[in-house]
Design a protein around this motif. Structure first.
Motif, PDB file in Angstrom:
ATOM      1  N   GLY A 194      84.698 -24.929 -69.531  1.00  0.00           N
ATOM      2  CA  GLY A 194      86.190 -24.911 -69.988  1.00  0.00           C
ATOM      3  C   GLY A 194      86.875 -25.736 -69.059  1.00  0.00           C
ATOM      4  O   GLY A 194      88.090 -26.233 -69.160  1.00  0.00           O
ATOM      5  N   GLU A 195      86.500 -25.556 -67.709  1.00  0.00           N
ATOM      6  CA  GLU A 195      87.007 -26.246 -66.562  1.00  0.00           C
ATOM      7  C   GLU A 195      87.002 -27.685 -66.502  1.00  0.00           C
ATOM      8  O   GLU A 195      86.054 -28.366 -67.095  1.00  0.00           O
ATOM      9  CB  GLU A 195      86.352 -25.688 -65.320  1.00  0.00           C
ATOM     10  CG  GLU A 195      86.523 -24.286 -65.082  1.00  0.00           C
ATOM     11  CD  GLU A 195      88.135 -23.831 -64.604  1.00  0.00           C
ATOM     12  OE1 GLU A 195      88.450 -24.608 -64.040  1.00  0.00           O
ATOM     13  OE2 GLU A 195      88.539 -22.729 -65.161  1.00  0.00           O
ATOM     14  N   TRP A 196      88.119 -28.566 -66.013  1.00  0.00           N
ATOM     15  CA  TRP A 196      88.023 -29.844 -65.972  1.00  0.00           C
ATOM     16  C   TRP A 196      86.704 -30.293 -65.095  1.00  0.00           C
ATOM     17  O   TRP A 196      86.337 -29.830 -64.163  1.00  0.00           O
ATOM     18  CB  TRP A 196      89.532 -30.441 -65.435  1.00  0.00           C
ATOM     19  CG  TRP A 196      90.422 -30.280 -66.293  1.00  0.00           C
ATOM     20  CD1 TRP A 196      91.415 -29.234 -66.030  1.00  0.00           C
ATOM     21  CD2 TRP A 196      90.810 -31.132 -67.251  1.00  0.00           C
ATOM     22  NE1 TRP A 196      92.512 -29.392 -66.981  1.00  0.00           N
ATOM     23  CE2 TRP A 196      92.171 -30.450 -67.860  1.00  0.00           C
ATOM     24  CE3 TRP A 196      90.313 -32.140 -67.887  1.00  0.00           C
ATOM     25  CZ2 TRP A 196      92.745 -30.942 -68.847  1.00  0.00           C
ATOM     26  CZ3 TRP A 196      90.754 -32.731 -68.992  1.00  0.00           C
ATOM     27  CH2 TRP A 196      92.125 -32.040 -69.500  1.00  0.00           C
ATOM     28  N   PHE A 197      86.207 -31.356 -65.724  1.00  0.00           N
ATOM     29  CA  PHE A 197      84.983 -32.059 -64.686  1.00  0.00           C
ATOM     30  C   PHE A 197      85.599 -32.667 -63.688  1.00  0.00           C
ATOM     31  O   PHE A 197      86.663 -33.222 -63.365  1.00  0.00           O
ATOM     32  CB  PHE A 197      84.358 -33.168 -65.472  1.00  0.00           C
ATOM     33  CG  PHE A 197      83.132 -33.850 -65.079  1.00  0.00           C
ATOM     34  CD1 PHE A 197      82.107 -33.407 -65.751  1.00  0.00           C
ATOM     35  CD2 PHE A 197      83.009 -34.456 -63.949  1.00  0.00           C
ATOM     36  CE1 PHE A 197      80.737 -33.518 -65.162  1.00  0.00           C
ATOM     37  CE2 PHE A 197      82.035 -34.922 -63.459  1.00  0.00           C
ATOM     38  CZ  PHE A 197      80.813 -34.484 -64.366  1.00  0.00           C
ATOM     39  N   TYR A 233      85.175 -34.643 -70.121  1.00  0.00           N
ATOM     40  CA  TYR A 233      86.627 -33.950 -69.413  1.00  0.00           C
ATOM     41  C   TYR A 233      86.352 -32.789 -69.081  1.00  0.00           C
ATOM     42  O   TYR A 233      87.293 -32.453 -67.841  1.00  0.00           O
ATOM     43  CB  TYR A 233      87.755 -34.391 -70.386  1.00  0.00           C
ATOM     44  CG  TYR A 233      88.201 -35.818 -70.394  1.00  0.00           C
ATOM     45  CD1 TYR A 233      89.002 -36.526 -69.662  1.00  0.00           C
ATOM     46  CD2 TYR A 233      87.765 -36.525 -71.734  1.00  0.00           C
ATOM     47  CE1 TYR A 233      89.457 -37.863 -69.834  1.00  0.00           C
ATOM     48  CE2 TYR A 233      88.150 -37.795 -71.641  1.00  0.00           C
ATOM     49  CZ  TYR A 233      88.967 -38.400 -71.026  1.00  0.00           C
ATOM     50  OH  TYR A 233      89.479 -39.780 -71.058  1.00  0.00           O
ATOM     51  N   THR A 234      85.514 -31.905 -69.861  1.00  0.00           N
ATOM     52  CA  THR A 234      85.722 -30.568 -69.127  1.00  0.00           C
ATOM     53  C   THR A 234      83.883 -30.118 -69.207  1.00  0.00           C
ATOM     54  O   THR A 234      83.216 -30.947 -69.399  1.00  0.00           O
ATOM     55  CB  THR A 234      86.069 -29.725 -70.304  1.00  0.00           C
ATOM     56  OG1 THR A 234      85.503 -29.869 -71.737  1.00  0.00           O
ATOM     57  CG2 THR A 234      87.639 -30.085 -70.490  1.00  0.00           C
TER      58      THR A 234
END
Length: 692
Positions: A385-388, A380-381
């Motif tokens: 730490g950013e969203w995929f 998911y990330t």
């Protein structure tokens, strides 16, 4: 309270069982598509438990045992002959698909990062082994084509999984070391194969030792076999090599040590084969039921996203599917062009037939559950730490491509490789002989001191049928002959109905003879009608209604006979008829019906309606049946033996039907041949065809 997981398992098993019935009524639609549709429907039912896929658990629980069994049962000779082409598709085409899909998707929709697009391409590399195994039921594939497709499906999972993992790592971290990636691929790929071979040799030695020491029992042997694929997969993954390749390599090496003689060995082999047959069918069905259940949720998030056009999503699915199918066709055609002939060692030009073969192997490589399970492992990330980016959209595209390739395989494959409209007479006669031979073997296993004489009589009748088929091999079209058999049953039916109507029309008081005649005719007519209903294999609505009406009339006849006998018992108007009396009189009526059919066959020999050779062959069968019936004494002392023989006969017909289903599932016969063989069994099940 029932655990939700247990409820889910029960619901999936119920859906698998339902799919096996539905597939019989819609033979034009492959079983995997039926199961996917049931999965989609089940996911929308309020009482159906929610489903979450753990990809690692899915691989070890479903894919590992299925690939293991597929590797064990594959024709090793065909695999070796097509190994180069299979490996080319499994490795070379998988990598090419990864690159082609990745760059095409990134260029067509730049918002998708290149690494993520490459991950989608890697996930779309593997073909579905389960779907491939069912394709030959729907289309006419050569032995070489089936060998290439099955060989590819065994090996391409590892290449697709490894490529996907490295693409995802690059997308998450933003870095990609080519040299390190190649080294890890080499270790994972060949390490898994080596581990599988070594463990396979050790397991072979272990099985042989356990049997030679006399420690083996049926239960322990079957449990050891079932335990193997899970042990192989988890053991290989624990040392960081490909668990899939370890399972495949071991499956090719392990032979289950099915050698040996004696009842214990035979019992063990029979039980093991039966258990694996049931398990593989259940797992195959569960895989596609799960796929259907997961697709709606996987695609719903993207479809409902207001920021992304649904038209864009659909267009992207078509573009990616076109790239996958187009690259596969080009790759297969190129390999066929450059591959040298086995004898002349010369490269051959692409003829019309070879282009058709390329199309067959193109549409014969649908995507499936491994693709979707890989897509669910996308994190998911990212590392920062950013969203995929575009995770839901990538899953949506993968799901759409899976559906497209399965539809192409189901509807276009039969077009480029159509089944023959009619079965070759020699092939179906040989299949009939094989069914009878296996039935005799199964009957021989069921001999006891109490039923020995009856079973031997039934086996003798099967031996005579085999002999007649061998004499008939290549000389008589079984389809035309079965049409004459059905006509003969119609003549029997008309005779018995006329005799029954004449008896009922008699006026005066009831008598024992009149009741005996009516009940014998009713029972015999019920037998003939049952055979006719099963023998006619039309699938239109009119035939279905006719079958329903026939069963209703049969039920009415039985209720009427029962009520009449109860009424006579209560009123004591006439003595109760014994089963011995009814049985003996049925034989009398049956003999007269056979005489009537024989007269019809003599008349038909002078006409052009049926082939004279067919009439002559069937005439011989009816003459034998008539001689056997007339030779049977009707005394009560022999009735018990005759009744036992009849019971074993009915049991043997059930064995025949199960053998036909086993041969169909093993791809030894086609669906059309299976229908024809079943019809022959139903026709033979009428008592007049008996030669015991």
């Amino acid at each position: 309270m029932v655990v939700p997981t247990f409820e889910l398992i029960l619901c999936i098993i119920a859906a698998v069982v339902l799919s096996s019935f539905l597939s019989r009524f819609i033979p034009k639609v492959s079983t995997p598509l039926v199961q996917i549709a049931l999965g989609v429907l089940a996911s929308q039912l309020p009482f159906f438990p929610d489903t979450e896929l753990d990809p690692e658990l899915f691989m070890v629980l479903f894919i590992a045992p299925l690939l293991y069994l597929e590797a064990h049962e594959i024709d090793k000779g065909s695999l070796l002959k097509s190994l180069k082409l299979s490996l080319s598709l499994a490795v070379g085409l998988a990598i090419a698909t990864m690159v082609g899909v990745g760059f095409t998707l990134h260029a067509a929709w730049p918002v998708v990062p290149l690494a993520a697009a490459l991950a989608l391409g890697a996930a779309l590399g593997p073909t579905d082994a389960v779907a491939v195994s069912s394709l030959s039921h729907e289309a006419s594939l050569s032995q070489r084509q089936v060998g290439v497709l099955k060989g590819e499906s065994l090996f391409n999972d590892a290449s697709g999984i490894v490529g996907f993992q490295f693409a995802i790592a690059a997308a998450v971290t933003g870095t990609f070391e080519v040299g390190e990636a190649i080294g890890e691929v080499f270790i994972s790929f060949f390490g898994g194969a080596i581990v599988g071979v070594v463990l396979g040799l050790i397991i072979n030695w272990l099985f042989e030792t356990v049997r030679s020491l006399g420690w083996e029992t049926t239960t322990t042997r079957v449990l050891m076999e079932l335990f193997l694929p899970f042990l192989l997969y988890l053991g290989a993954e624990a040392i960081h090599v490909s668990g899939i390749l370890s399972v495949v390599a071991a499956g090719l090496i392990i032979r289950f040590d099915r050698s040996g003689v004696g009842p214990n060995v035979a019992r063990t082999n029979i039980v093991a084969s039966s258990v694996w047959s049931v398990l593989s069918f259940a797992l195959n069905g569960a895989v596609f039921i799960l796929l259907g259940m997961l697709l709606p949720d996987a695609m719903e998030a993207s479809w409902n996203d207001q920021q992304i056009s649904n038209l864009t999503l659909l267009a992207t699915i078509l573009i990616v599917a076109a790239v996958v199918v187009g690259m596969r066709f080009a790759w297969v055609a190129a390999m066929l062009r450059i591959t040298r002939h086995e004898v002349t060692r010369e490269r051959r030009r692409m003829t019309k037939e070879r282009w058709r073969s390329a199309a067959v192997m193109t549409f014969g490589g649908p995507k499936g559950t491994i693709t979707l399970s890989l897509m669910f492992t996308i994190p998911y990330t990212l590392a920062d730490g950013e969203w995929f980016p575009m995770r839901d959209e990538l899953i949506f595209i993968a799901g759409g491509v899976i559906v497209v390739t399965l539809l192409l395989a189901n509807f276009l494959l039969p077009v480029v490789a159509p089944k023959r409209g009619t079965d070759d007479s020699r092939a179906i006669t040989e299949a009939s002989i094989e069914v009878l031979r296996r039935t005799v073997e199964e009957l021989a296993e069921r001999v006891t001191p109490d039923n020995r004489r009856a079973v031997m009589a039934v086996i003798d009748s099967y031996t005579k049928r085999i002999t007649r088929l061998k004499h008939r091999l290549g000389a008589i079209d079984p389809i035309g002959f079965s049409e004459l058999q059905i006509a003969a049953l119609e003549w029997e039916k008309d005779y018995v109905k006329g005799r029954l109507a004449a008896t009922k029309a008699q006026t005066g008081e009831q008598s024992v003879d009149r009741d005996l005649e009516i009940e014998a005719c009713e029972r015999l007519l019920d037998q003939i009608m049952t055979s006719l209903r099963h023998a006619v294999t039309d699938h239109d609505s009119a035939h279905a209604i006719w079958q329903i009406k026939g069963r209703m009339r049969s039920l009415q006849r039985r209720i009427k006979i029962l009520s009449s006998r109860v009424n006579n018992l209560i009123r004591k108007n006439t003595p109760m008829l014994s089963e011995h009396q009814i049985y003996a009189h049925m034989r009398t009526v049956q003999t007269a019906a056979i005489d009537n059919v024989i007269d019809h066959l003599y008349d038909e020999m002078g006409k052009s309606t049926y082939n004279t050779e067919y009439c002559s062959a069937l005439l011989l069968d009816y003459r034998r049946a008539e001689a056997t019936l007339k030779a049977r004494p009707n005394m009560g002392a022999t009735t018990e033996m005759i009744t036992q023989i009849e019971e074993i006969k009915r049991e043997s017909y059930g064995i025949e039907l199960s053998v036909i289903q086993d041969m169909l599932e093993a791809d030894d016969i086609t669906r059309s041949q299976a229908r024809q063989l079943r019809k022959n069994v139903y026709v033979m099940s009428v008592a007049a065809d008996s030669s015991i």
